[in-house]
Enzyme design. Sequence first.
Site, PDB file in Angstrom:
ATOM      1  N   GLY A  26       0.936  -1.413   0.077  1.00 43.10           N
ATOM      2  CA  GLY A  26      -0.135   0.012   0.164  1.00 43.10           C
ATOM      3  C   GLY A  26       0.828   1.397   0.054  1.00 43.10           C
ATOM      4  CB  SER A  27       0.227   4.377   1.843  1.00 44.12           C
ATOM      5  OG  SER A  27       1.249   5.692   1.993  1.00 44.12           O
ATOM      6  CG  HIS A 108       2.335   2.815  13.943  1.00 42.51           C
ATOM      7  ND1 HIS A 108       2.958   3.937  14.878  1.00 42.51           N
ATOM      8  CD2 HIS A 108       1.112   2.801  14.184  1.00 42.51           C
ATOM      9  CE1 HIS A 108       1.851   4.212  15.627  1.00 42.51           C
ATOM     10  NE2 HIS A 108       0.662   3.637  15.237  1.00 42.51           N
ATOM     11  CD  GLU A 227     -11.490  33.321   2.133  1.00 42.55           C
ATOM     12  OE1 GLU A 227     -10.483  33.332   2.711  1.00 42.55           O
ATOM     13  OE2 GLU A 227     -11.515  34.014   0.983  1.00 42.55           O
TER      14      GLU A 227
HETATM   15  P1  NAD Z   1      -2.226   0.583   3.313  1.00 46.75           P
HETATM   16  O1  NAD Z   1      -3.494   0.418   3.831  1.00 46.75           O
HETATM   17  O2  NAD Z   1      -1.833   1.775   2.475  1.00 46.75           O
HETATM   18  O3  NAD Z   1      -1.499  -0.690   2.727  1.00 46.75           O
HETATM   19  C1  NAD Z   1      -1.576  -1.961   3.414  1.00 46.75           C
HETATM   20  C2  NAD Z   1      -1.246  -3.211   2.452  1.00 46.75           C
HETATM   21  O4  NAD Z   1      -1.656  -4.017   3.070  1.00 46.75           O
HETATM   22  C3  NAD Z   1      -2.175  -3.132   1.293  1.00 46.75           C
HETATM   23  O5  NAD Z   1      -1.243  -3.489  -0.024  1.00 46.75           O
HETATM   24  C4  NAD Z   1      -3.137  -4.064   1.264  1.00 46.75           C
HETATM   25  O6  NAD Z   1      -3.533  -4.940   0.354  1.00 46.75           O
HETATM   26  C5  NAD Z   1      -2.417  -5.015   2.343  1.00 46.75           C
HETATM   27  N1  NAD Z   1      -2.907  -6.034   3.028  1.00 46.75           N
HETATM   28  C6  NAD Z   1      -4.424  -5.776   3.757  1.00 46.75           C
HETATM   29  N2  NAD Z   1      -4.668  -6.872   4.480  1.00 46.75           N
HETATM   30  C7  NAD Z   1      -3.782  -7.787   4.339  1.00 46.75           C
HETATM   31  C8  NAD Z   1      -3.780  -9.080   4.611  1.00 46.75           C
HETATM   32  N3  NAD Z   1      -4.542  -9.464   5.460  1.00 46.75           N
HETATM   33  N4  NAD Z   1      -2.722  -9.514   4.364  1.00 46.75           N
HETATM   34  C9  NAD Z   1      -1.550  -9.374   3.509  1.00 46.75           C
HETATM   35  N5  NAD Z   1      -1.720  -7.939   3.140  1.00 46.75           N
HETATM   36  C10 NAD Z   1      -2.696  -7.183   3.304  1.00 46.75           C
HETATM   37  O7  NAD Z   1      -1.212   0.757   4.616  1.00 46.75           O
HETATM   38  P2  NAD Z   1      -0.093   1.846   5.073  1.00 46.75           P
HETATM   39  O8  NAD Z   1      -0.644   3.258   5.407  1.00 46.75           O
HETATM   40  O9  NAD Z   1       1.106   1.889   4.159  1.00 46.75           O
HETATM   41  O10 NAD Z   1       0.500   1.567   6.455  1.00 46.75           O
HETATM   42  C11 NAD Z   1       1.284   0.272   6.793  1.00 46.75           C
HETATM   43  C12 NAD Z   1       2.180   0.646   8.050  1.00 46.75           C
HETATM   44  O11 NAD Z   1       2.818   1.725   7.766  1.00 46.75           O
HETATM   45  C13 NAD Z   1       1.203   0.828   9.286  1.00 46.75           C
HETATM   46  O12 NAD Z   1       2.023   0.218  10.264  1.00 46.75           O
HETATM   47  C14 NAD Z   1       1.046   2.328   9.245  1.00 46.75           C
HETATM   48  O13 NAD Z   1       0.995   2.502  10.874  1.00 46.75           O
HETATM   49  C15 NAD Z   1       2.500   2.572   9.064  1.00 46.75           C
HETATM   50  N6  NAD Z   1       2.692   3.963   8.438  1.00 46.75           N
HETATM   51  C16 NAD Z   1       2.155   4.420   7.723  1.00 46.75           C
HETATM   52  C17 NAD Z   1       2.271   5.714   7.028  1.00 46.75           C
HETATM   53  C18 NAD Z   1       1.292   6.576   5.904  1.00 46.75           C
HETATM   54  O14 NAD Z   1       1.431   7.501   5.717  1.00 46.75           O
HETATM   55  N7  NAD Z   1       0.538   5.526   5.271  1.00 46.75           N
HETATM   56  C19 NAD Z   1       3.192   6.371   7.480  1.00 46.75           C
HETATM   57  C20 NAD Z   1       4.181   6.088   8.631  1.00 46.75           C
HETATM   58  C21 NAD Z   1       3.608   4.639   8.991  1.00 46.75           C
END
Ligand code: NAD
Length: 342
Positions: A26-27, A108, A227
Amino acid sequence: MAKIFHDEDADLALIQSKKVAIIGYGSQGHAHALNLRDSGVDVVVGLREGSSSVAKAQNAGLDVLPVAQAVASADVVMILTPDQVQRKVWADDIEPNLKPDAAIFFAHGFNIHFNYITPSEGHDVCMVAPKGPGHTVRRQYEEGKGVPCLACVAQDASGQAQALALSYAKAIGGTRAGTFETTFREETETDLFGEQAVLCGGVSQLIQYGFETLVEAGYQPEMAYFEVCHELKLIVDLINEGGLTKQRWSISDTAEYGDYVSGPRVITPDVKDHMKEVLADIQSGQFAKRFIADQDEGAPEFLKMREEHQNHPIEKTGQGIRSLFAWNSADDDYTEGEAARS
Ligand code: NAD
Ligand code: MG
């Protein structure tokens, strides 16, 4: 003062000598996987079978395996699925397949700090947490820059867990800007507090109240949107560049004077008391418990609140205005009007 590590404090060769499994795409997942690969690290992405991300990762030239197989092949496992599903992915597919000395990484601290995941003693447990969304982590890396990261170690089985964390941070661009030393507890509690009290919860509520106040007073919703919402980015950019002082330097004297006399009338000292209550709920684990209990039930409370907030009138007004300057939004996996994430 926090200790800060730079490129010269980290040895890239360490992570280059390991096989790294990135679980989730994901992200954060896509950014870590691509940045590591471009830093010369051997990467495999672990995904559920049938996940829509499989094609995305393969199209980016990455190897993809089911989670269990990716884990079994890896020396370092970075868990980047959503926090609320990590506990289950861990129990089903990660823990049973780990190499005995594999290092376990998080972005995290939620699951380690609140004890939803407890790795056995033989594993290093580390965190490398970029202080920015994954799409920025990728973009900055491609531009030769980097998003600052936090790094820490919860369990040092190898005796070199910190060096490994710093090496990983370097490979995703995190020591270009600087990687700050913290602890799982500090990262988890401050991260939750920041997003709840200020960045997400606080700002969203402030925008909604501001919009409602103007519209209820008879002003056009489009004016209200400009605004209290559109201009926020311009203000935040200035704060980001030079703090509140630069922001106040750039705005008019009228705006600056209004800031001083009206800010404290809107955000009164009792707001700070409420922030302390929010922090106490985070520290006691009460917030984590409520979030996970709801997620375990299929997230009825979460989905109801998401729908209510998506239906706030400012969202419709904003959508119409933003379509006039669509070049503003750039993320290819986000479609306006379809905000619910898969
Ligand atoms: P996300 O929701 O963007 O992506 C999650 C990914 O996990 C997706 O590819 C999804 O398909 C996959 N997934 C979901 N359920 C699953 C399962 N049961 N088995 C296998 N894969 C599965 O998540 P994110 O925002 O990238 O967050 C990931 C981690 O990074 C978290 O711990 C979050 O706290 C941390 N984090 C996120 C950000 C942010 O800005 N998004 C910043 C810093 C830290
Ligand atoms: Mg955060």
